[in-house]
Design a protein around this motif. Structure first.
Motif, mmCIF file in Angstrom:
data_model
loop_
_atom_site.group_PDB
_atom_site.id
_atom_site.type_symbol
_atom_site.label_atom_id
_atom_site.label_comp_id
_atom_site.label_asym_id
_atom_site.label_seq_id
_atom_site.Cartn_x
_atom_site.Cartn_y
_atom_site.Cartn_z
ATOM 1 N N ARG A 59 -23.818 -31.116 -19.113
ATOM 2 C CA ARG A 59 -24.801 -30.459 -19.775
ATOM 3 C C ARG A 59 -23.826 -30.288 -21.343
ATOM 4 N N LYS A 61 -25.031 -28.943 -24.592
ATOM 5 C CA LYS A 61 -25.399 -27.817 -25.460
ATOM 6 C C LYS A 61 -25.182 -26.651 -24.695
ATOM 7 N N THR A 62 -24.845 -25.641 -25.559
ATOM 8 C CA THR A 62 -24.543 -23.961 -24.886
ATOM 9 C C THR A 62 -25.676 -23.142 -25.272
ATOM 10 N N THR A 63 -26.758 -23.783 -26.153
ATOM 11 C CA THR A 63 -27.812 -22.845 -26.427
ATOM 12 C C THR A 63 -29.013 -23.542 -26.256
ATOM 13 N N LYS A 64 -30.317 -22.992 -26.171
ATOM 14 C CA LYS A 64 -31.454 -23.487 -26.285
ATOM 15 C C LYS A 64 -32.230 -23.202 -27.485
ATOM 16 N N LYS A 65 -33.182 -23.988 -28.131
ATOM 17 C CA LYS A 65 -33.892 -23.462 -29.108
ATOM 18 C C LYS A 65 -35.040 -22.499 -28.580
ATOM 19 N N ARG A 85 -31.658 -22.967 -32.969
ATOM 20 C CA ARG A 85 -30.614 -22.654 -31.994
ATOM 21 C C ARG A 85 -30.062 -21.352 -32.008
#
Length: 104
Positions: A59, A61-65, A85
């Motif tokens: 994984r 990315k550390t954030t989601k939109k 984000r």
């Protein structure tokens, strides 16, 4: 931190004018067990042979939109709007005011 009000005036594509919209955060619904992809995957998994499809582990990315769900107050139509984000998202929180003393 992103703070969004619970109601906002924005364009409604159906009413063709700016109306009041109720704002909520979009949440992904439960996966359907009879969807074509799920049936295909279950059929492939059956029997001997172990795991057949790759399980995603890297994984990046550390954030989601954040996706907002806007519901028109007049015609009840819903539309989605995607934000950038962010790590912290707040819906209807207190507004920050400039020059106010910090309260502990």
């Amino acid at each position: 931190m992103v703070n969004i009000p619970k109601t906002m005036r924005t364009i409604c594509p159906h009413c063709q004018k700016h109306t009041l919209h109720k704002v909520s955060q979009y949440k992904k619904s439960a996966e359907r067990s009879l969807a074509e992809g799920r049936r295909r995957y279950d059929k492939k998994q059956r029997g001997y042979g172990g795991q057949t499809r790759p399980i995603f582990k890297k994984r990046a990315k550390t954030t989601k939109k954040v996706t907002l769900k806007l519901e028109c107050v007049k015609c009840k139509r819903k539309l989605m709007r995607v934000l950038k984000r962010c790590k912290h998202f707040e819906l209807g929180g207190e507004k920050k005011t400039k020059g106010q003393a910090l309260v502990y």
